[in-house]
Design a protein around this motif. Structure first.
Motif, PDB file in Angstrom:
ATOM      1  N   GLY C  46       0.819  -1.278  -0.296  1.00  0.00           N
ATOM      2  CA  GLY C  46      -0.086   0.070  -0.065  1.00  0.00           C
ATOM      3  C   GLY C  46       0.859   1.282   0.033  1.00  0.00           C
ATOM      4  O   GLY C  46       0.582   2.104   0.600  1.00  0.00           O
ATOM      5  N   ALA C  47       1.853   1.346  -0.732  1.00  0.00           N
ATOM      6  CA  ALA C  47       2.737   2.266  -0.784  1.00  0.00           C
ATOM      7  C   ALA C  47       2.464   3.482  -1.804  1.00  0.00           C
ATOM      8  O   ALA C  47       2.550   4.640  -1.191  1.00  0.00           O
ATOM      9  N   CYS C  48       2.083   3.241  -2.832  1.00  0.00           N
ATOM     10  CA  CYS C  48       1.966   4.363  -3.995  1.00  0.00           C
ATOM     11  C   CYS C  48       0.613   5.107  -3.705  1.00  0.00           C
ATOM     12  O   CYS C  48       0.455   6.134  -4.022  1.00  0.00           O
ATOM     13  N   ARG C  49      -0.663   4.267  -3.024  1.00  0.00           N
ATOM     14  CA  ARG C  49      -1.819   5.041  -2.773  1.00  0.00           C
ATOM     15  C   ARG C  49      -2.478   5.419  -4.059  1.00  0.00           C
ATOM     16  O   ARG C  49      -3.525   6.116  -3.913  1.00  0.00           O
ATOM     17  N   ILE C  91      -1.976  12.439  -6.358  1.00  0.00           N
ATOM     18  CA  ILE C  91      -1.052  11.669  -5.944  1.00  0.00           C
ATOM     19  C   ILE C  91      -0.015  11.435  -7.078  1.00  0.00           C
ATOM     20  O   ILE C  91       1.351  11.624  -6.975  1.00  0.00           O
TER      21      ILE C  91
END
Lengths: 617, 159, 231
Positions: C46-49, C91
């Motif tokens: 779940g890093a880039c979102r 993002i």
């Protein structure tokens, strides 16, 4: 055979302690927490003890070294009972006089009494001091009775009676119902109802469950958890025992940050004593409940205050949060059901079990019950730990308890909730201290830090300070938090350094909103609060920086210049000596000059000059 | 000698990966830093991949991979200390010693560190010199403290 | 025995195996949720979102990453609301500003509707998606790479000493790196970074008109959309 195997053993210990106390004519209480030690309390205690021995008063006068009593500004203090007399700012050299006159003859020494800053009058009794008057001290009040190294002292205050009562026949469901009825909400920040948390963990399937006490307290500006754990560790332990029994856990952890060495030490000693007494271990108080606690130290990472990060840290890994779509009450430490509460929450549990939910809920507002300890710090006269009933207006805390501004400047705002909270402007000071009211105002209770800011504090600088803090403390796992904070800091730095552009303000707002929603964990989700709240209430300061290229509070270095006021300068040379950048020149007894080219605007000369001769424009 | 002490730290914790942080904290307290060899031993004894040991060493602020100075001066830069001028203290150190927070002077006498809060907020700004807490610090007081710690007697003369 | 649950994604009722993520389910059914750090079969972090979605529950919606969200019976997911699209664009803008020299990231940015970048470009070589780290740990079991440091200091590195002492030469880290596998025509020189979107794909189309269903787009090849990897 453990020392305490039945509830009546607690009674025996209590009578013994009381008996010993009654033999002493006078009690001297000297707090010795971390903050007290910073003021020199350790030397004072040694001096008083030596003096009591020298004058042959050891039998007659009982000296008790306790945890912090809250009024840190006045430390080191001595509290003398009976009489409730508080001596403030006592130094080791005063020990002889105090022992020979107060302890021996019962005289009250005027010069050590608290001096009211308004009237200048000396106040004899602790309870009459304005700082204490408006407080409702429930937890901190106990500190004076307890030497944190003595489990007997805690038992003498009625300690471990609650767990005895519970184990004697209260069902876990009844405990949970009681905590729910009390309306206890998590004191660590978000204010989640404690009873509901326990209920979910209780109902979660599994034999192996955990309870954790969060003493990570990373919020800069808050230290009530340190104080509670240092001063009365057994109360926290007892709370954890009750919680563990209610949810069906047999193992607990106290996660303390390493920056609190004294709290680590006291917690370890307390656990050792409780084990020795049989209050931790197998078949506690003759029941079939077994429970043990261990201390896990935090290595200095703010993000480890977040529940999932804290748990991975206990597991010995890097404290990175994980997605919380499945709650930790179902899958927490080692993927087992886990209840995590902070120190203050656990400390409230024993008294709820003893006095009942009704008693607890009689204080506070509709949705926030009980009392809350706040760390009142910053530009206010009386700093220290303040315990008030929920619902007390901020104004009462800042002006009545805190005594108003420290340096005669105008108070502008109060920052609550640390880096996750926000700034509340002076005009909203009638807001009550209440989880929901603070949330609605764009801030949060957090763990209860309350930093007072006056008109010499620049709100853009405050936002920048918190962003810098968060940039270091973000774990860096997810993009919105890591890159988003970095970019917000970039924008705020532009503004503070005088090259901000008008379109950056709406961009900052938009970015902050994205970070608040899209981040992985609570740290990222609350990280934009300092920016959002300062934008909401202090937009004029941002526009002054952007459009006017000036910093109204005279803080942002790029927008100010230093000069020496020729009228006031006496040529004493203190500024010249203290300037680390060699930017001040001048002959002795003649007006000195600052070289604007060399000056780094570090502010050291201002703090050193006794004549207020250095001006900032 | 160092290995012997590492043994006592590892005692009862071998093959328990979850003791990693505790073991490393003890090692840090004992040695003042984390020697590379010791970390390799820790990795083997606890059964944790070396990369994870290094991740922990870099993640938590408590750890240092370089030896620290004889005197560790820690400046609290928490909110309460910040609004009372802890920036000035950091500036004082930078100006006086010519090092950034986190660094050690060339002679190994002084290490300067910043910490986010030591929890004595009512008495800020706070400086912790080795293990003693000093309250209401000013750049002047800090200067004298550092001079004393460095064993230097410097006096700036009037020009 | 496999258990199945019923989930509603963007108004389409779909059936998914218990234990799979919402993102995998969506990809399986050809519903396009942009993503970057996800690799099928590898643990999600779940890093880039980018794959954020709204989960609607009891009338309230919560924003969360769909790669770490496991399907549950009766779940209602919305992946393309105005709010989500706006945040996803923000993002993607942050990402492309960090690393404009990756075609994959440029394409993702255009796919998410980024028209202009409001931050100074940084020209970094890594966006910390963690694909290499997880491939190294989970597939090669080499533990040669890891995230070191935290916050702005976080970077990918190997333990001290030589990388070859740990590396098993599987090349997984390079194959799955969004920077190295698809370098764009550039690299753009420092100071000349821009949002290009010039590549001959359907990406020049208006993002608002971009289909919500998978059309096996060129973009997918570029950043190794799981749709391609799963085949």
């Amino acid at each position: 055979m453990p020392r305490v195997s039945h509830a009546k053993d607690l009674e025996i210990i209590r009578t013994q302690v009381d008996g010993k106390r009654n033999r002493a004519r006078l009690e001297m209480v000297i707090p010795n927490g971390t903050c007290c030690q910073a003021s020199g309390s350790a030397a004072l205690i040694d001096a008083v003890r030596a003096e009591l021995a020298r004058q042959g008063l050891l039998q007659d006068v009982a000296l008790r070294v306790t945890g912090c009593l809250g009024f840190c500004e006045q430390e080191p203090v001595i509290l003398i009972e009976p009489g409730n007399i508080l001596y403030c700012h006592v130094a080791a050299k005063d020990a002889a006089e105090i022992v020979s006159r107060t302890a021996k003859k019962g005289e009250i020494l005027e010069q050590f009494l608290f001096a009211d800053s308004v009237s200048g009058k000396r106040i004899q009794q602790e309870s009459d001091i304005p700082f204490y008057k408006a407080q409702t001290r429930q937890l901190i009040r106990m500190h004076r009775f307890v030497d944190p190294f003595s489990i007997d002292d805690y038992i003498a205050t009625g300690g471990y009676k609650a767990i005895a009562k519970v184990l004697a026949g209260v069902k876990p469901e009844e405990i949970i119902a009681e905590v729910k009825a009390a309306g206890l909400r998590g004191r660590g920040g978000a204010g989640f109802p404690t009873g509901r948390k326990w209920e979910e963990a209780h109902e979660a399937p599994g034999d192996e469950k955990y309870v954790i006490c969060n003493a990570d307290e990373g919020d800069p500006g808050a230290y009530m958890d340190r104080c509670l754990l240092e001063a009365n560790p057994h109360e926290v332990l007892e709370g954890m025992m009750i919680g563990a029994y209610a949810v069906g856990a047999n193992k607990g952890y106290i996660y303390v940050r390493r920056e609190y060495p004294l709290a680590v030490k006291h917690a370890r000693i307390a656990i050792g004593q409780a084990r020795e007494y049989g209050l931790l271990g197998d078949n506690i108080l003759g029941s079939n409940f077994s429970f043990d606690v261990e201390v896990a130290r935090g290595g200095g990472a703010f993000v480890c205050g977040e529940s999932t990060a804290l748990m991975t840290s206990i597991e010995g890994k890097v404290g990175e949060p994980r997605a919380k779509d499945v709650h930790t009450v179902k899958e927490g430490l080692w993927n087992r059901p886990t209840v995590l509460n902070n120190v203050e929450t656990w400390a409230n549990v024993p008294s709820i079990m003893m006095n009942g939910a009704k008693w607890f809920a009689s204080r506070g507002t509709e949705k926030s019950k009980g009392t809350k300890i706040l760390a009142l710090t910053g530009q206010v006269k009386n700093t220290g730990l303040v315990e008030v009933a929920m619902g007390t207006p901020i104004r009462t805390i800042v002006y009545d308890i805190g005594g108003g501004p420290k340096n005669g400047n105008k108070i502008k705002a109060v920052q609550t909730g640390g880096p996750s909270g926000g700034c509340i402007p002076e005009r909203l000071f009638d807001l009550p201290v209440d989880f929901d009211a603070l949330w609605d105002a764009g801030s949060m209770m957090g763990s209860g830090g309350m930093v007072v800011m006056d008109d010499k504090t620049c709100m853009v600088d405050v936002a920048r300070y918190f962003l810098k803090f968060l940039q270091d403390e973000s774990c860096g796992k997810c993009v919105p938090c890591r890159v988003g904070i970095d970019r917000m800091l970039e924008i705020v730095t532009d503004i503070a350094e005088g090259h901000g552009r008008p379109e950056q303000i709406p961009l900052l707002q938009e970015l902050a909103e994205t970070v608040a929603e899209a981040s992985l964990c609570g740290l990222g989700k609350s990280a934009p609060n300092p920016v959002l709240s300062t934008l909401r209430y202090f937009i004029d300061e941002y526009t002054a920086h952007v459009h006017g290229r000036q910093c109204p509070a005279g803080v942002c270095k790029a927008l100010i210049t230093y000069a020496i006021d020729a009228e006031k300068c006496t040529g004493c040379g203190v500024c010249l000596k203290s300037c680390p950048h060699d930017s001040i020149t001048g002959e002795k007894k003649k007006v000195h000059i600052i070289d604007a080219g060399l000056c780094q605007k570090c502010g050291i000369c201002i703090s050193e000059c006794k004549f207020d001769a250095i001006t900032v424009k | 000698m160092a290995m012997m002490n590492l043994d006592s730290i590892l005692e009862g914790r071998r093959s328990q990966p979850h003791m990693l942080v505790e073991v490393m904290l003890d090692l840090q307290d004992q040695e003042g830093y984390l020697p590379e060899e010791a970390l390799k031993t820790v990795s083997k004894e606890l059964g944790v991949p070396l990369i994870d040991v290094y991740r922990v060493a870099h993640f938590y602020k408590a750890f240092s991979l370089k030896p620290r100075g004889k005197n560790v001066i820690t400046i609290c830069t928490g909110t309460a200390c910040h609004v009372r001028g802890s920036d000035l203290l950091v500036n004082q150190v930078k100006g006086q010693l010519g090092i950034e927070p986190g660094d050690t002077t060339a002679d190994g006498q002084i290490t300067v560190e910043c910490v986010n809060c030591v929890g004595a907020c009512a008495l800020g700004p706070i400086v912790v010199h080795n293990e003693s807490y000093c309250k209401n610090m000013t750049p002047g007081k800090l200067r004298k403290k550092i001079d004393k710690a460095a064993g230097v007697k410097k006096e700036k003369k009037h020009a | 025995m496999l258990q199945y649950v019923n989930v509603m994604i963007d108004g389409a009722p779909v059936r998914a195996e218990k234990g799979t993520s919402v993102l995998d389910t969506a990809i399986h059914y050809g519903i396009c949720i942009p993503h970057l750090c996800h690799i099928p079969g590898i643990h999600d972090m779940g890093a880039c979102r980018l794959c954020i979605v709204e989960e609607v529950k009891n009338g309230r919606s919560k924003v969360t990453a769909s790669c770490t969200l496991l399907v549950e019976d009766g779940m209602v997911i919305k992946s393309n609301t105005d709010k989500i699209l706006k945040m996803r664009k923000n993002i993607a803008e942050l990402l492309v500003a960090q690393a404009p020299n990756s075609k994959a990231i440029q394409d993702v940015a255009v796919r998410c509707g980024v028209k202009d970048v409001r931050y100074p470009f940084r020209n970094e070589n890594c966006v910390l998606c963690g694909r290499c780290v997880r491939i190294c740990k989970e597939r090669a079991k080499a533990n040669a790479l890891g995230f070191i440091g935290r916050g702005k200091d976080r970077h990918v590195d190997h333990p001290p000493g030589r990388l070859m002492d740990y590396c098993k030469n599987c090349n997984g880290c390079i194959m799955f790196c969004p920077m190295s596998v698809t370098p764009c025509g550039g690299p753009m020189k420092k100071g000349q970074e821009r949002l290009c979107g010039q590549c001959d794909s359907q990406l020049n189309a208006d993002a608002q008109k971009m289909p919500g269903v998978c059309v096996w787009c060129e973009l997918g090849k570029g950043f190794q959309c799981s749709r391609y990897l799963a085949v």
